[in-house]
Design an enzyme around this catalytic site. Structure first.
Site, PDB file in Angstrom:
ATOM      1  N   LYS A  44     -24.907 -55.035 -48.626  1.00 19.59           N
ATOM      2  CA  LYS A  44     -24.180 -56.309 -48.501  1.00 19.59           C
ATOM      3  C   LYS A  44     -25.082 -57.355 -47.872  1.00 19.59           C
ATOM      4  O   LYS A  44     -25.717 -57.130 -46.847  1.00 19.59           O
ATOM      5  CB  LYS A  44     -22.912 -56.132 -47.671  1.00 19.59           C
ATOM      6  CG  LYS A  44     -22.057 -57.407 -47.620  1.00 19.59           C
ATOM      7  CD  LYS A  44     -20.679 -57.143 -47.069  1.00 19.59           C
ATOM      8  CE  LYS A  44     -19.861 -58.412 -46.963  1.00 19.59           C
ATOM      9  NZ  LYS A  44     -19.677 -59.085 -48.273  1.00 19.59           N
TER      10      LYS A  44
ATOM     11  N   HIS B 117     -19.534 -52.407 -43.776  1.00 20.56           N
ATOM     12  CA  HIS B 117     -19.751 -52.515 -45.209  1.00 20.56           C
ATOM     13  C   HIS B 117     -20.960 -51.684 -45.624  1.00 20.56           C
ATOM     14  O   HIS B 117     -21.737 -51.245 -44.774  1.00 20.56           O
ATOM     15  CB  HIS B 117     -19.975 -53.970 -45.631  1.00 20.56           C
ATOM     16  CG  HIS B 117     -18.717 -54.764 -45.752  1.00 20.56           C
ATOM     17  ND1 HIS B 117     -18.163 -55.434 -44.682  1.00 20.56           N
ATOM     18  CD2 HIS B 117     -17.899 -54.989 -46.808  1.00 20.56           C
ATOM     19  CE1 HIS B 117     -17.055 -56.054 -45.094  1.00 20.56           C
ATOM     20  NE2 HIS B 117     -16.878 -55.792 -46.359  1.00 20.56           N
TER      21      HIS B 117
END
Length: 241
Positions: free
Chosen positions: A138, A134
């Site tokens: 995040k 990600h």
């Protein structure tokens, strides 16, 4: 016409707004940390789509539930508070639906992983692991989607008994390793790897944008409208398509 509010007007909130079908939804409020719904709510929506932060989840849910507003919760990283959130929803007799990932493609991915795990369960020579990537901002690690994917493997491969969420240290044969990487601006990549001495099998989902997440959240908002109860999106997904 469903009256809708967005709680958490960041990148996901803006993506949801861009996809709203004006024949189905009326957006009557957009709220964020500088415009908190607790201080600025005027019109009561039928449904609130909540994409905030794990630290805000209880405050937001308590307030929305007290106003009898049904909730679509796309925030992740709060599942250690699951029983508390469920208690709030049930006590206030609202509809609440949550997901580790509202993406339609990810939920198809979950179904494929489950079927594959049932097959792999019959072949002891194959090991299994989960890898996720990600963007660098995040907050939670592993992602909720990676945890859900690993839990599907755990439920369907009997020789696997526990998860290694740290991605560190040696792995014993009863563990499923979850490896997390944070880099750049990647929306989300999830991969299941089945490996044996003979070969490697890979199942992968790669999100190209936030479009799929927003699309699923609006689908969930339509579903939870006028309903009561506590739902996982993954459990009712096949009823929506």
């Amino acid at each position: 016409m469903i009256k809708l509010a967005i709680v958490g007007y960041g990148k996901m909130g803006k993506e949801i707004e861009s996809l709203i079908d004006k024949d189905s939804f009326q957006l009557i409020g957009k709220y964020d940390i500088d415009n908190k719904i607790q201080d600025n709510l005027k019109d009561i929506p039928d449904v609130a789509i909540e994409f905030s932060t794990p630290s805000s989840i209880i405050e937001n849910v308590e307030f929305l539930a007290s106003k009898k507003i049904n909730i679509v919760c796309g925030t992740t990283g709060w599942y250690d508070k699951l029983e508390k959130i469920k208690e709030i929803a049930v006590k206030n007799n609202i509809g609440f639906i949550y997901a580790s990932n509202f993406s339609l493609g990810v939920n198809i991915f979950f179904q494929i992983v489950k079927q594959a795990a049932n097959v792999i369960d019959k072949y002891d020579s194959y090991d299994a692991a989960v890898q996720e990537i990600h963007h660098s901002q995040k907050a939670d690690r592993p992602s909720g989607t990676a945890l859900k994917t690993a839990e599907i493997l755990l439920e369907n491969i009997k020789r696997k008994k526990e998860l290694n969420k740290t991605g560190q240290g040696k792995i014993n044969p009863e563990q499923i390793d979850i490896n997390s990487l944070r880099i750049g601006n990647i929306f989300g990549n999830h991969k299941v790897i089945f490996d044996s001495v003979s070969d490697t099998l890979t199942i992968e989902h790669n999100a190209k944008s936030r479009h799929g997440f927003a699309e699923g959240a609006l689908l969930a908002a339509n579903y939870i409208h006028n309903k009561k109860g506590f739902y996982k999106f993954e459990e009712i997904f096949t009823n929506l398509i």
